[in-house]
Design a protein around this motif. Sequence first.
Motif, PDB file in Angstrom:
ATOM      1  N   PHE A   1      28.271 -46.139  15.823  1.00 27.41           N
ATOM      2  CA  PHE A   1      27.164 -46.249  16.768  1.00 27.41           C
ATOM      3  C   PHE A   1      26.246 -45.034  16.752  1.00 27.41           C
ATOM      4  O   PHE A   1      25.069 -45.144  17.051  1.00 27.41           O
ATOM      5  CB  PHE A   1      27.703 -46.475  18.184  1.00 27.41           C
ATOM      6  N   GLY A   2      26.791 -43.857  16.450  1.00 28.35           N
ATOM      7  CA  GLY A   2      25.941 -42.673  16.404  1.00 28.35           C
ATOM      8  C   GLY A   2      25.638 -42.121  17.787  1.00 28.35           C
ATOM      9  O   GLY A   2      25.981 -42.719  18.811  1.00 28.35           O
ATOM     10  N   PRO A   3      24.970 -40.972  17.863  1.00 28.12           N
ATOM     11  CA  PRO A   3      24.695 -40.332  19.155  1.00 28.12           C
ATOM     12  C   PRO A   3      23.870 -41.208  20.079  1.00 28.12           C
ATOM     13  O   PRO A   3      24.121 -41.267  21.278  1.00 28.12           O
ATOM     14  CB  PRO A   3      23.949 -39.056  18.770  1.00 28.12           C
ATOM     15  N   GLU A   4      22.880 -41.919  19.542  1.00 24.01           N
ATOM     16  CA  GLU A   4      22.047 -42.721  20.419  1.00 24.01           C
ATOM     17  C   GLU A   4      22.774 -43.941  20.956  1.00 24.01           C
ATOM     18  O   GLU A   4      22.364 -44.518  21.958  1.00 24.01           O
ATOM     19  CB  GLU A   4      20.791 -43.166  19.661  1.00 24.01           C
ATOM     20  N   GLY A   5      23.835 -44.373  20.288  1.00 24.35           N
ATOM     21  CA  GLY A   5      24.582 -45.539  20.755  1.00 24.35           C
ATOM     22  C   GLY A   5      25.734 -45.186  21.655  1.00 24.35           C
ATOM     23  O   GLY A   5      26.588 -46.030  21.925  1.00 24.35           O
ATOM     24  N   GLY A   6      25.791 -43.966  22.108  1.00 19.74           N
ATOM     25  CA  GLY A   6      26.872 -43.589  23.018  1.00 19.74           C
ATOM     26  C   GLY A   6      28.106 -43.094  22.326  1.00 19.74           C
ATOM     27  O   GLY A   6      29.216 -43.210  22.860  1.00 19.74           O
ATOM     28  N   SER A   7      27.955 -42.532  21.119  1.00 18.18           N
ATOM     29  CA  SER A   7      29.128 -42.064  20.401  1.00 18.18           C
ATOM     30  C   SER A   7      29.813 -40.911  21.111  1.00 18.18           C
ATOM     31  O   SER A   7      31.024 -40.724  20.968  1.00 18.18           O
ATOM     32  CB  SER A   7      28.741 -41.648  18.977  1.00 18.18           C
ATOM     33  N   ASP A   8      29.046 -40.089  21.867  1.00 17.45           N
ATOM     34  CA  ASP A   8      29.670 -38.990  22.594  1.00 17.45           C
ATOM     35  C   ASP A   8      30.691 -39.513  23.600  1.00 17.45           C
ATOM     36  O   ASP A   8      31.769 -38.931  23.780  1.00 17.45           O
ATOM     37  CB  ASP A   8      28.598 -38.169  23.310  1.00 17.45           C
ATOM     38  N   VAL A   9      30.342 -40.609  24.258  1.00 18.89           N
ATOM     39  CA  VAL A   9      31.287 -41.209  25.208  1.00 18.89           C
ATOM     40  C   VAL A   9      32.517 -41.731  24.470  1.00 18.89           C
ATOM     41  O   VAL A   9      33.657 -41.539  24.898  1.00 18.89           O
ATOM     42  CB  VAL A   9      30.595 -42.338  26.001  1.00 18.89           C
ATOM     43  N   LEU A  10      32.283 -42.409  23.328  1.00 14.10           N
ATOM     44  CA  LEU A  10      33.415 -42.929  22.561  1.00 14.10           C
ATOM     45  C   LEU A  10      34.303 -41.809  22.053  1.00 14.10           C
ATOM     46  O   LEU A  10      35.530 -41.920  22.053  1.00 14.10           O
ATOM     47  CB  LEU A  10      32.902 -43.770  21.391  1.00 14.10           C
ATOM     48  N   LEU A  11      33.693 -40.718  21.602  1.00 16.96           N
ATOM     49  CA  LEU A  11      34.494 -39.585  21.133  1.00 16.96           C
ATOM     50  C   LEU A  11      35.307 -38.981  22.264  1.00 16.96           C
ATOM     51  O   LEU A  11      36.456 -38.557  22.069  1.00 16.96           O
ATOM     52  CB  LEU A  11      33.591 -38.524  20.502  1.00 16.96           C
ATOM     53  N   ALA A  12      34.732 -38.936  23.461  1.00 21.51           N
ATOM     54  CA  ALA A  12      35.471 -38.408  24.594  1.00 21.51           C
ATOM     55  C   ALA A  12      36.633 -39.323  24.970  1.00 21.51           C
ATOM     56  O   ALA A  12      37.735 -38.868  25.300  1.00 21.51           O
ATOM     57  CB  ALA A  12      34.530 -38.221  25.795  1.00 21.51           C
ATOM     58  N   VAL A  13      36.395 -40.648  24.905  1.00 23.39           N
ATOM     59  CA  VAL A  13      37.458 -41.606  25.236  1.00 23.39           C
ATOM     60  C   VAL A  13      38.507 -41.671  24.126  1.00 23.39           C
ATOM     61  O   VAL A  13      39.686 -41.931  24.385  1.00 23.39           O
ATOM     62  CB  VAL A  13      36.845 -42.995  25.500  1.00 23.39           C
ATOM     63  N   ALA A  14      38.080 -41.419  22.876  1.00 20.95           N
ATOM     64  CA  ALA A  14      38.985 -41.560  21.740  1.00 20.95           C
ATOM     65  C   ALA A  14      40.155 -40.591  21.801  1.00 20.95           C
ATOM     66  O   ALA A  14      41.204 -40.847  21.191  1.00 20.95           O
ATOM     67  CB  ALA A  14      38.222 -41.361  20.428  1.00 20.95           C
ATOM     68  N   VAL A  15      39.996 -39.467  22.507  1.00 27.68           N
ATOM     69  CA  VAL A  15      41.083 -38.489  22.543  1.00 27.68           C
ATOM     70  C   VAL A  15      42.178 -38.885  23.513  1.00 27.68           C
ATOM     71  O   VAL A  15      43.245 -38.258  23.529  1.00 27.68           O
ATOM     72  CB  VAL A  15      40.540 -37.092  22.933  1.00 27.68           C
ATOM     73  N   LEU A  16      41.966 -39.904  24.328  1.00 24.46           N
ATOM     74  CA  LEU A  16      42.950 -40.263  25.345  1.00 24.46           C
ATOM     75  C   LEU A  16      44.195 -40.967  24.785  1.00 24.46           C
ATOM     76  O   LEU A  16      45.318 -40.609  25.144  1.00 24.46           O
ATOM     77  CB  LEU A  16      42.294 -41.144  26.420  1.00 24.46           C
ATOM     78  N   PRO A  17      44.064 -42.001  23.926  1.00 21.30           N
ATOM     79  CA  PRO A  17      45.249 -42.793  23.575  1.00 21.30           C
ATOM     80  C   PRO A  17      46.368 -42.010  22.903  1.00 21.30           C
ATOM     81  O   PRO A  17      47.541 -42.232  23.218  1.00 21.30           O
ATOM     82  CB  PRO A  17      44.680 -43.877  22.645  1.00 21.30           C
ATOM     83  N   LEU A  18      46.033 -41.118  21.947  1.00 19.32           N
ATOM     84  CA  LEU A  18      47.095 -40.440  21.204  1.00 19.32           C
ATOM     85  C   LEU A  18      47.980 -39.584  22.101  1.00 19.32           C
ATOM     86  O   LEU A  18      49.212 -39.763  22.095  1.00 19.32           O
ATOM     87  CB  LEU A  18      46.489 -39.610  20.069  1.00 19.32           C
ATOM     88  N   PRO A  19      47.444 -38.628  22.894  1.00 24.42           N
ATOM     89  CA  PRO A  19      48.352 -37.853  23.747  1.00 24.42           C
ATOM     90  C   PRO A  19      49.038 -38.708  24.806  1.00 24.42           C
ATOM     91  O   PRO A  19      50.196 -38.449  25.157  1.00 24.42           O
ATOM     92  CB  PRO A  19      47.438 -36.802  24.383  1.00 24.42           C
ATOM     93  N   LEU A  20      48.340 -39.726  25.312  1.00 20.82           N
ATOM     94  CA  LEU A  20      48.985 -40.597  26.292  1.00 20.82           C
ATOM     95  C   LEU A  20      50.138 -41.374  25.653  1.00 20.82           C
ATOM     96  O   LEU A  20      51.205 -41.535  26.263  1.00 20.82           O
ATOM     97  CB  LEU A  20      47.960 -41.565  26.882  1.00 20.82           C
ATOM     98  N   GLY A  21      49.924 -41.868  24.436  1.00 26.70           N
ATOM     99  CA  GLY A  21      51.011 -42.568  23.752  1.00 26.70           C
ATOM    100  C   GLY A  21      52.201 -41.667  23.498  1.00 26.70           C
ATOM    101  O   GLY A  21      53.356 -42.072  23.664  1.00 26.70           O
ATOM    102  N   ILE A  22      51.935 -40.414  23.103  1.00 27.24           N
ATOM    103  CA  ILE A  22      53.032 -39.474  22.870  1.00 27.24           C
ATOM    104  C   ILE A  22      53.748 -39.157  24.182  1.00 27.24           C
ATOM    105  O   ILE A  22      54.984 -39.066  24.235  1.00 27.24           O
ATOM    106  CB  ILE A  22      52.494 -38.189  22.222  1.00 27.24           C
ATOM    107  N   ALA A  23      52.982 -39.002  25.274  1.00 35.44           N
ATOM    108  CA  ALA A  23      53.597 -38.701  26.565  1.00 35.44           C
ATOM    109  C   ALA A  23      54.472 -39.849  27.040  1.00 35.44           C
ATOM    110  O   ALA A  23      55.596 -39.634  27.519  1.00 35.44           O
ATOM    111  CB  ALA A  23      52.509 -38.393  27.592  1.00 35.44           C
ATOM    112  N   VAL A  24      53.971 -41.078  26.911  1.00 39.54           N
ATOM    113  CA  VAL A  24      54.784 -42.235  27.322  1.00 39.54           C
ATOM    114  C   VAL A  24      56.025 -42.347  26.452  1.00 39.54           C
ATOM    115  O   VAL A  24      57.117 -42.654  26.937  1.00 39.54           O
ATOM    116  CB  VAL A  24      53.942 -43.521  27.256  1.00 39.54           C
ATOM    117  N   ALA A  25      55.878 -42.104  25.147  1.00 38.37           N
ATOM    118  CA  ALA A  25      57.039 -42.163  24.253  1.00 38.37           C
ATOM    119  C   ALA A  25      58.092 -41.137  24.631  1.00 38.37           C
ATOM    120  O   ALA A  25      59.288 -41.359  24.455  1.00 38.37           O
ATOM    121  CB  ALA A  25      56.589 -41.938  22.810  1.00 38.37           C
TER     122      ALA A  25
END
Length: 686
Positions: free
Chosen positions: A245-269
């Motif tokens: 999507f790029g910066p104009e398509g809201g990529s900054d928001v996606l990049l900020a959200v993208a960091v959530l699943p991995l540490p959360l998955g490790i924490a739940v595991a």
Amino acid sequence: MTPVPSVEPDVVTRTSTLAVVAGALTLTLTAWSIVLGLADDVPPAAPGLAGAVFGVTGGLVAFRRPRLVIGWMLLVVGLALTLASFCLDWARHALVVDPGSLPAGELALWLGTWVWVVGYCVLAALLPLRLPDGAYPVGVWRVVWWAALAVSALAVAGWALTPYDQLDRPPLDGLDPSVTSPTGTAIGPVLLAASLPLLAVCSVAGLISLVQRLRRSVGEERQQGKWVVWGAVLSLALLALGQVFGPEGGSDVLLAVAVLPLPLGIAVASLRYRLWDVDLVINRTLVYAVLTSVVVAVYVVVVLAVGDLLGERTGAPLVATVLVALGAEPVHRRVQRFVDRVARGDRADPYRALVRLGQRLEAASEPVGPEALRGSADAVRHALQLPWVVVEVEDGPSSASGTPASDGIRVPLVYSGTVVGHLEVGPRRVGRPLSPGDLRLLDDLARHVAVAAHAVQLREALQTSRERIVTAREEERRRLRRDLHDDLGPVLAAVALQVGEVRSRTTDEEVAALSARAESLLTGAVATVRRIVDGLRPAALDDLGLSEAMHAVADGFATAGLDVRVEVRGNVAGLPAAVEVAALRVATEALHNAARHSGARKVRLGVERVADALEVTVADDGRGLPPAPTPGVGLVSMRERAEEIGGTCTVSPGPAGGTLVLARLPVPDTLGAELPPGRTGAEVGA
């Protein structure tokens, strides 16, 4: 999981407090970074937000389980990323936006250029080697661990020692060129050039080790691994969307959200993998990911297709929204059904599971034989996605699909109120029972498997009855032959001699004529008895025994130009009558086939007594079987001879050419298998 040595309570308290302080520090640094960014009219950087997420989750894991190294590694990642982001924001304000307003701007700039490398090295090269349970690497992976540590240290040193003007991009936009790195030397770029490829190799090796452990994992470790994989895949997918999507398509928001699943998955595991069903989480994630992709694709296609006609700002978006609203629910159902079928097999569709079971039974070459049991076990295993399934028949055979273990769930197979067997299945996870839905489907499948088990049970009972009838028939024939041959035959012959003696001594012509007729009748009766005796059972078996009978049969084919070599091994004396007859008939028929159809010149006839069977082997050097052989009368006769006493007879190409006939005839193991004297093991050429 790897056992962990005990730790004193005060040590645990201190480490838990340290975890809380470290997690709070990441939040504090992130908050100050946001404040500085707002003051400079700069949005929060994605690495700083990622550091906050990693720091909080790492602090939580380290607080709850201070002895687990994964929590502390997440904390290191979070502290490194948040510290680097905070230092760069501090340096930007102190050196670019408002020079001299904050102290230690150059120190903060220097720290911000290399501290983040620590977090990335831990995340990419070290953390995969300790996931999912934090166990210390063993074997070759221990060497990889220490190599990754060394390479990470080189990479950190390389970034710290590289001058600002030799970095791939300047640390800050608008930075005064006079500001230089206090540690910048010529060795820094050399270390970077050497360490970055090695760091990539270590990262790939860590991922390979993680995949290898997940493939071999079972039970709790497998569930933990699923959470880690879920977090990693979802983070990568969101990062990929951000790049699309790029910066104009809201990529900054996606990049900020993208960091959530991995540490959360490790924490739940690490903490709560028993609380939530990871399979359900993965299922729902896949469903909504596919559904979102379909909705976005439909919306874009509709807008592009009718945008010129209805207008790109109102008409086309309105039509696309209506179509998406109308199609969302049916598309959702179909996507859910597809994902369920891929992830759960036939468990999501009981009707399909029953149909598949019926198809397996219909496709079996023996609908009431062991193949039907194997098909039933495979169908149940596939329907419920189980590691193994065993179908057992009372007083009959059993068949397994997969590798059975000892902690299975047994379900009775009931037919007309009678237990005809058991269905034993292995749970998908050790220590976790099947869900109520799985149990209901298992009961439904068990009712249909019970029909197949009952048919197999009837077949086994019929085969047992057949074997008993044949065995009793042959034993009775052997007794009758012995009685007729040893008792009635000699008596009739003696009477005939006596009548002949009377005829020779009498002078009365009428008496002589009567005596001659009586003698003729008695002689005919003796011949009839002999004919009956010969028809009851091969005479060679009683006269010579099985071993010599085989040699006699082989000698009979010498006139046909067939060189038959006989090999007898083991104790073949005292066998049941049915086994002797079947062995001789199979050997005779096989030799006839070799002489008439194979064009063979040499044949090996082997008879071997093993623990619980008699094996008859006939191997010739002829032209062998045709590509698509049609069973003739002889082949069918040999197979029926063997099967009627519970044995088998196979005809196949020989290992060195020609044809191989192998009959295995069951023998009660109470007769022993010791070697007999005489011609045992002899080889005779006919």
